[in-house]
Each structure stands twice: as C-alpha cells, then as structure tokens.
Enzyme design. Structure first.
Site, PDB file in Angstrom:
ATOM      1  N   ARG A 109      15.995 -26.348 -11.582  1.00 31.83           N
ATOM      2  CA  ARG A 109      15.435 -25.245 -10.792  1.00 31.83           C
ATOM      3  C   ARG A 109      13.913 -25.355 -10.855  1.00 31.83           C
ATOM      4  NH1 ARG A 109      19.579 -25.035  -8.680  1.00 31.83           N
ATOM      5  NH2 ARG A 109      21.046 -23.288  -8.486  1.00 31.83           N
ATOM      6  N   HIS A 132      15.953 -30.571  -2.546  1.00 33.41           N
ATOM      7  CA  HIS A 132      17.144 -29.966  -3.152  1.00 33.41           C
ATOM      8  C   HIS A 132      18.428 -30.585  -2.581  1.00 33.41           C
ATOM      9  CE1 HIS A 132      18.409 -26.151  -5.467  1.00 33.41           C
ATOM     10  NE2 HIS A 132      19.394 -27.041  -5.513  1.00 33.41           N
ATOM     11  N   GLN A 133      18.535 -31.881  -2.741  1.00 33.56           N
ATOM     12  CA  GLN A 133      19.691 -32.586  -2.192  1.00 33.56           C
ATOM     13  C   GLN A 133      20.541 -33.266  -3.265  1.00 33.56           C
ATOM     14  OE1 GLN A 133      17.294 -35.962  -0.093  1.00 33.56           O
ATOM     15  NE2 GLN A 133      19.217 -36.913  -0.659  1.00 33.56           N
ATOM     16  N   ALA A 134      20.211 -33.020  -4.542  1.00 33.80           N
ATOM     17  CA  ALA A 134      20.942 -33.733  -5.594  1.00 33.80           C
ATOM     18  C   ALA A 134      22.447 -33.472  -5.520  1.00 33.80           C
ATOM     19  CB  ALA A 134      20.405 -33.345  -6.969  1.00 33.80           C
ATOM     20  N   PHE A 135      22.809 -32.279  -5.052  1.00 32.51           N
ATOM     21  CA  PHE A 135      24.245 -31.923  -5.011  1.00 32.51           C
ATOM     22  C   PHE A 135      24.965 -32.552  -3.828  1.00 32.51           C
ATOM     23  CE2 PHE A 135      24.697 -29.137  -1.311  1.00 32.51           C
ATOM     24  CZ  PHE A 135      23.354 -28.998  -0.947  1.00 32.51           C
ATOM     25  N   GLU A 190      10.412 -23.166  -3.343  1.00 33.00           N
ATOM     26  CA  GLU A 190      11.165 -23.916  -2.331  1.00 33.00           C
ATOM     27  C   GLU A 190      11.840 -23.014  -1.294  1.00 33.00           C
ATOM     28  OE1 GLU A 190      14.090 -25.903  -4.931  1.00 33.00           O
ATOM     29  OE2 GLU A 190      15.630 -24.761  -3.885  1.00 33.00           O
ATOM     30  N   THR A 204      15.720 -31.793 -11.583  1.00 38.74           N
ATOM     31  CA  THR A 204      16.741 -31.566 -10.552  1.00 38.74           C
ATOM     32  C   THR A 204      17.468 -30.252 -10.834  1.00 38.74           C
ATOM     33  OG1 THR A 204      18.425 -32.815 -11.759  1.00 38.74           O
ATOM     34  CG2 THR A 204      17.143 -34.044 -10.125  1.00 38.74           C
TER      35      THR A 204
HETATM   36  P1  NAD Z   1      25.804 -26.090 -17.505  1.00 39.94           P
HETATM   37  O1  NAD Z   1      25.916 -24.607 -17.632  1.00 39.94           O
HETATM   38  O2  NAD Z   1      27.011 -26.940 -17.641  1.00 39.94           O
HETATM   39  O3  NAD Z   1      24.716 -26.632 -18.550  1.00 39.94           O
HETATM   40  C1  NAD Z   1      23.496 -25.988 -18.801  1.00 39.94           C
HETATM   41  C2  NAD Z   1      23.152 -26.276 -20.254  1.00 39.94           C
HETATM   42  O4  NAD Z   1      21.839 -25.765 -20.505  1.00 39.94           O
HETATM   43  C3  NAD Z   1      24.116 -25.597 -21.245  1.00 39.94           C
HETATM   44  O5  NAD Z   1      24.576 -26.560 -22.165  1.00 39.94           O
HETATM   45  C4  NAD Z   1      23.258 -24.541 -21.911  1.00 39.94           C
HETATM   46  O6  NAD Z   1      23.642 -24.293 -23.257  1.00 39.94           O
HETATM   47  C5  NAD Z   1      21.892 -25.198 -21.810  1.00 39.94           C
HETATM   48  N1  NAD Z   1      20.773 -24.291 -21.979  1.00 39.94           N
HETATM   49  C6  NAD Z   1      20.684 -22.995 -21.614  1.00 39.94           C
HETATM   50  N2  NAD Z   1      19.483 -22.514 -21.964  1.00 39.94           N
HETATM   51  C7  NAD Z   1      18.812 -23.529 -22.572  1.00 39.94           C
HETATM   52  C8  NAD Z   1      17.532 -23.649 -23.152  1.00 39.94           C
HETATM   53  N3  NAD Z   1      16.710 -22.606 -23.222  1.00 39.94           N
HETATM   54  N4  NAD Z   1      17.164 -24.852 -23.670  1.00 39.94           N
HETATM   55  C9  NAD Z   1      18.016 -25.903 -23.632  1.00 39.94           C
HETATM   56  N5  NAD Z   1      19.253 -25.843 -23.093  1.00 39.94           N
HETATM   57  C10 NAD Z   1      19.637 -24.669 -22.568  1.00 39.94           C
HETATM   58  O7  NAD Z   1      25.084 -26.337 -16.085  1.00 39.94           O
HETATM   59  P2  NAD Z   1      25.081 -27.674 -15.231  1.00 39.94           P
HETATM   60  O8  NAD Z   1      26.257 -27.691 -14.320  1.00 39.94           O
HETATM   61  O9  NAD Z   1      24.833 -28.845 -16.120  1.00 39.94           O
HETATM   62  O10 NAD Z   1      23.799 -27.418 -14.303  1.00 39.94           O
HETATM   63  C11 NAD Z   1      22.505 -27.389 -14.873  1.00 39.94           C
HETATM   64  C12 NAD Z   1      21.535 -26.803 -13.849  1.00 39.94           C
HETATM   65  O11 NAD Z   1      21.423 -27.735 -12.755  1.00 39.94           O
HETATM   66  C13 NAD Z   1      22.038 -25.513 -13.176  1.00 39.94           C
HETATM   67  O12 NAD Z   1      21.596 -24.383 -13.934  1.00 39.94           O
HETATM   68  C14 NAD Z   1      21.390 -25.544 -11.835  1.00 39.94           C
HETATM   69  O13 NAD Z   1      20.187 -24.798 -11.896  1.00 39.94           O
HETATM   70  C15 NAD Z   1      21.040 -27.007 -11.605  1.00 39.94           C
HETATM   71  N6  NAD Z   1      21.712 -27.615 -10.452  1.00 39.94           N
HETATM   72  C16 NAD Z   1      20.958 -28.234  -9.507  1.00 39.94           C
HETATM   73  C17 NAD Z   1      21.571 -28.844  -8.411  1.00 39.94           C
HETATM   74  C18 NAD Z   1      20.763 -29.576  -7.355  1.00 39.94           C
HETATM   75  O14 NAD Z   1      21.299 -29.858  -6.277  1.00 39.94           O
HETATM   76  N7  NAD Z   1      19.521 -29.932  -7.592  1.00 39.94           N
HETATM   77  C19 NAD Z   1      22.966 -28.790  -8.284  1.00 39.94           C
HETATM   78  C20 NAD Z   1      23.713 -28.155  -9.287  1.00 39.94           C
HETATM   79  C21 NAD Z   1      23.088 -27.570 -10.370  1.00 39.94           C
END
Ligand code: NAD
Length: 341
Positions: A235, A296-299, A264, A233
C-alpha cells in the site's frame, strides 16, 4: 442478491459476469468509484462491491446504511479504505477476498525488483532506438544480497521463499508472527529497526495500518544502508513519499520500484494520458532514472481475477443464505489479529 458494483473496469465485468452464472446475483455495474458524491447510486441495493480506492469513510457508510445497504463486498484483500469501526456500529457486514492469488503479487514483486536492479525498462527503451550501448545499465547480482521482507503473510512468505531458495539471498524478515517454514530455509526474523538498517533491499508486504503508515520515512532512510533499494507492492502510504524523494535526491536511496503510491486514488486505474497531472510529488518521482512505477497491477492475472469474482459472489451468497461469513473483516479482528501459523 442485488449488487452495485462500483469502479467497474471491463475486465471486472467480464470476470464477474462469467462467475455469476453459478450464483445468479443481480449485478449492476457502475464506472465511478464509491465516495460521498456517488454513494446515492447505491440507494436500495442490499450490497455494494468495491475495490482498493473506493472511499468508505463513516459518512459514506452511514449513507449506505440509511439507503438499505447491509453488505460491503471488497473485491480485494486490503481493507484500509473502510472505516471498520463505523461499519460495525452501523450494522454493515464487510467481506473481502483474503487470498485471491498471493502468487500474482509475489511474482510481480520479484519482476519489479529484477527490472529495477537490472535496468530492464531502460535497456528496452534504448534497444527500441537501436542504441545497444551498455554503459549505465550495470546491475548487481541478487545472489548473496541482504533483502528485508516486512510482513511474511501470504505474499511476503512467497517473496521471502523465492529470494532465499531461488536466488540465494540473505533474507531478513519482520512480522509479529514468525513462519517456521521460512526459518527452516534460513530466513531470519529480526526486529524491524534492524531489518531496515541492515538490508540492501527492502520489500514491503504488511498491511497499511496506523502502525505501519510511513514505515519508510526520513528517519528510517537516514539510518538505512547507502544505496538502499525499496520495493512496494503493498500500500502506498507505507512510504512517506516526500522523504523518499529526498532520499533519492541525496543518493541515499539507490532505487525504488512501486506498484502502489500514497495518493494513487487520484491517478491509478484511469487513462490520464491527455490530462495535466497536478500531483507534483508523483511527477517528481517519474523524473528519476532509478524509479520504476506501475499502476497497482501486481494482482492482475487471469487466475486472480477469476478467484476475486468467485469469492466475492460466494461471500454474498453466504450472506444471503444466512451462512457464516468466513471472509468477514471486523474492527475487533484487526485490533487483535488471529495467529496464522
Ligand atoms: P496477509 O494478511 O497474509 O499478510 C500480512 C502480514 O503482515 C501478516 O503476516 C501480518 O502479521 C504482517 N504484519 C502486520 N502488521 C505488521 C507490521 N507492523 N510489521 C510487520 N508485519 C506486519 O496479507 P497478504 O495477502 O500477504 O497481503 C499483504 C498486503 O499486500 C495487503 O495488506 C495488501 O495491502 C497488499 N496487496 C497488494 C496487491 C497489489 O495488487 N499491489 C494485491 C493484494 C494485496
């Protein structure tokens, strides 16, 4: 501030208009995504507001800057679609919504995992046809299974906590920053290789960066446990789609639930039900009985949309008033991320 809102859907407009009552920005809603073909629509706007699949490469940013734009407001957390180095060089400030509702995404992730593992969409399709046979619907208990959580930031931490404390899973985690609160409930941080080769289920919650691109690839799938379930969920490009398809065909991968997909941008957020889809990889994915895809609707919860709207408009109010941009994102901050815990 006058703001060109790209890729607007009716729900974006509703929430932004409601939140704007407290700010008084001048919002101009545009349906197309921001890219090289649509950037001219922003000419003269001091700010643009964009979402996950708008394309802000160097050429687009240069044209924005030349047209008088100074602020790019992402109404999302991820910023992999923005060339931050170019933005910095062009004097464009990029702001985002770092945490509009990690619960929305974490809850959806658990929902996808359960739906995949317990065959809920297949069961529902059968019941709608008065087919109440259970053959082919056997799942597995989550309790006691080993789940790997890659990235334990805001979303990943909630997922890890739910799986550990709620379902009683063995939870392995990988992140460069450990979370003592997760360790206290028995989540074990291990090197990423170990996580990927030991887990029965892997769920991805790290950002997309050059280092994490194709984190799930042919090599990783070859080394994984047979029957691995993958949930993404975060990227799409964290997974090499072709390698995933090969893994599904060889039965090495036992199931996949995706809310995001590598290509996507050409598909998601639009009604293409009367169109011919030209992406053969995507169409192949949809043919597997053990693949579940959402667009892409998790949010997408009311709480998240309200938070996105309010934070986006607040970011721009801060910019207008010359206040510090607390939600700014810069290339330097990405290269040297600040410690979180
Ligand atoms: P966040 O920044 O709070 O957490 C990301 C974590 O990943 C951090 O702890 C960071 O240290 C870690 N990280 C970075 N590089 C890494 C690696 N190489 N290996 C392991 N860990 C690593 O972000 P979040 O708010 O938890 O969001 C996470 C991701 O979710 C976002 O980057 C975004 O792409 C995705 N997202 C998707 C949706 C959706 O609707 N599907 C909505 C919001 C966010």
């Amino acid at each position: 501030m006058k703001l060109a809102v790209y890729a607007t859907k009716p729900y974006d407009r509703r929430c932004l208009e409601a939140a704007n009552a407290a700010f008084g920005h001048e919002l101009v809603f545009l349906e197309p995504r921001l890219d090289g073909d649509t950037v001219s629509l922003a000419e003269g706007f001091p700010a643009v507001c964009v979402f996950v699949n708008d394309r802000l490469d160097r050429a687009v940013l240069a044209r924005l800057a030349a047209g008088g734009t100074r602020y790019v407001a992402l109404r999302c957390a991820g910023f992999n679609n923005v060339d931050l180095v170019a933005a910095g060089e062009l004097g464009l400030s990029v702001v985002r919504v770092p945490a509009y509702s990690p619960h929305a995404v974490a809850e959806f992730t658990i929902g996808l995992l359960l739906a995949l593992d317990r065959r809920i969409p297949r069961a529902w399709m059968r019941v709608r046809e008065n087919n109440f046979a259970l053959e082919g619907l056997i799942g597995r208990n989550l309790h006691g299974r080993t789940v790997g959580v890659v990235g334990t930031g805001r979303i990943g931490a909630l997922v890890a906590r739910t799986l550990r404390a709620g379902f009683g899973c063995e939870v392995l985690a990988s992140d460069m920053v450990t979370d003592p609160a997760l360790e206290a409930i028995g989540v074990r941080y291990v090197p990423r290789e170990e996580l990927l080769t030991t887990s029965e289920i892997v769920t991805l919650h790290c950002p997309l960066t050059p280092e994490t691109r194709h984190l799930i690839d042919a090599r990783m799938i070859a080394a994984a446990r047979p029957g691995l379930l993958v949930v993404n969920t975060s990227r799409g490009a964290l997974i090499d789609t072709r390698a995933l398809i090969d893994g599904l065909k060889s039965r090495k991968v036992g199931g996949v639930a995706l809310d995001v997909y590598e290509q996507e941008a050409d598909l998601f957020f639009e009604d293409l039900s009367s169109e011919i889809i030209e992406d053969d990889d995507f169409q192949r994915l949809l043919t597997f009985p053990n693949v579940l895809v959402t667009g892409h609707q998790a949010f997408l919860t009311e709480e998240a949309l309200d938070n996105i709207a309010t934070t986006t408009l607040q970011n721009l109010a801060d910019a207008q008033a010359g206040r510090p941009l607390v939600n700014a994102v810069t290339a330097e901050a990405v290269i040297r991320p600040a410690g979180r815990h």
